[in-house]
Design an enzyme around this catalytic site. Structure first.
Site, mmCIF file in Angstrom:
data_model
loop_
_atom_site.group_PDB
_atom_site.id
_atom_site.type_symbol
_atom_site.label_atom_id
_atom_site.label_comp_id
_atom_site.label_asym_id
_atom_site.label_seq_id
_atom_site.Cartn_x
_atom_site.Cartn_y
_atom_site.Cartn_z
ATOM 1 N N LYS A 158 -6.938 -4.854 -3.255
ATOM 2 C CA LYS A 158 -7.705 -5.433 -2.145
ATOM 3 C C LYS A 158 -8.619 -4.377 -1.560
ATOM 4 C CE LYS A 158 -3.961 -4.395 1.063
ATOM 5 N NZ LYS A 158 -4.667 -3.395 1.863
ATOM 6 N N CYS A 212 -1.925 -3.021 7.595
ATOM 7 C CA CYS A 212 -1.826 -3.910 6.430
ATOM 8 C C CYS A 212 -0.528 -4.711 6.385
ATOM 9 C CB CYS A 212 -2.057 -3.114 5.157
ATOM 10 S SG CYS A 212 -3.779 -2.540 5.044
ATOM 11 N N ASP A 223 0.791 -1.241 0.000
ATOM 12 C CA ASP A 223 0.000 0.000 0.000
ATOM 13 C C ASP A 223 0.825 1.293 0.000
ATOM 14 O OD1 ASP A 223 -1.969 -1.908 0.197
ATOM 15 O OD2 ASP A 223 -2.821 -1.203 2.075
HETATM 16 C C1 VGL Z 1 -4.586 0.489 5.695
HETATM 17 C C2 VGL Z 1 -6.202 1.309 7.078
HETATM 18 C C3 VGL Z 1 -7.153 1.215 6.093
HETATM 19 C C4 VGL Z 1 -3.163 0.106 5.515
HETATM 20 C C5 VGL Z 1 -5.523 0.370 4.673
HETATM 21 O O1 VGL Z 1 -2.681 0.072 4.363
HETATM 22 O O2 VGL Z 1 -2.491 -0.172 6.539
HETATM 23 N N1 VGL Z 1 -4.940 0.937 6.890
HETATM 24 N N2 VGL Z 1 -6.799 0.745 4.887
#
Ligand code: VGL
Ligand code: ZN
Length: 198
Positions: free
Chosen positions: A107, A152, A9
């Site tokens: 995702k 994540c 991410d």
């Molecule tokens: C994430 C919160 C919501 C992350 C993704 O990448 O850690 N955290 N969506």
């Protein structure tokens, strides 16, 4: 054992100036790029939510960002709206070297369920398909970097260990949200699951 770098991410919304900015998130772009050449494969994950996603506080009238709610699959933090499909915030950080990625796995695209882990949605049962990809390619030694350390990255590494992969988190190439001590909790959960922290 073939080694894969799993980059979690590294997106505009998780970097300073973004909708769910992680402090120092942009500092790890260069180090991650520098690591890519040392692995047999590079996989990127991309948080990818519809605008009415159930993990957004805005989807729940009266709910504050960073509060907790109960979903059918368990407790869920309600986040600021982030990484909406097709928006600038969902793009990868402009400095990330995308050319080296063998696979981009998205995702969180189902409106009713969040997906922190690169392997399973937050019900811990619905697979993303990543395990099959890695197994088919014989990639059994996995190294995790990216954002956010305590959500994540941690959920992905714990799932990897549970699935029988060798899992390591390169902590210098991560940054944490650290919501109510979540960073220390994530470290303890990773260690208990057999994830190496390096
Ligand atoms: C994430 C919160 C919501 C992350 C993704 O990448 O850690 N955290 N969506
Ligand atoms: Zn998300």
């Amino acid at each position: 054992m073939a080694r894969a770098l799993i980059v979690i991410d590294m997106q505009v919304d998780f970097c300073p100036g973004g909708a769910l900015a992680v402090a120092g998130g942009d500092e790890i772009v260069g180090p991650i790029n520098a690591l890519m050449g040392d692995y047999d494969a590079v996989v990127l994950t991309q948080d990818w939510h519809p605008a009415d996603h159930a993990s957004f506080a805005a989807t729940h009238p009266g709910a504050d960002p960073f509060s907790l709610t109960d979903m059918p699959y368990g407790p869920q933090v309600l986040w600021p709206t982030h990484c909406v499909i097709g928006t600038q915030g969902a793009e990868f950080h402009p400095g990330l070297d995308l050319n080296r990625a063998d696979l981009v796995i998205r995702k969180g695209f189902r409106a009713g369920i969040d997906s922190y882990s690169a392997f399973f949605e937050n019900d811990r049962q619905t697979p993303t398909g990543l395990a099959g990809y890695l197994r088919d390619r014989g990639l059994s030694d996995l190294f995790f970097v990216g954002l956010a350390h305590d959500f994540c990255v941690a959920w992905s590494a714990v799932d990897a260990a549970r699935l029988g992969f060798c899992a390591t988190v390169i902590e210098d190439a991560t940054r944490a949200i650290d919501l109510d001590g979540s960073r220390d909790r994530a470290r303890a959960e990773m260690a208990a699951a057999g994830v190496r922290l390096e």
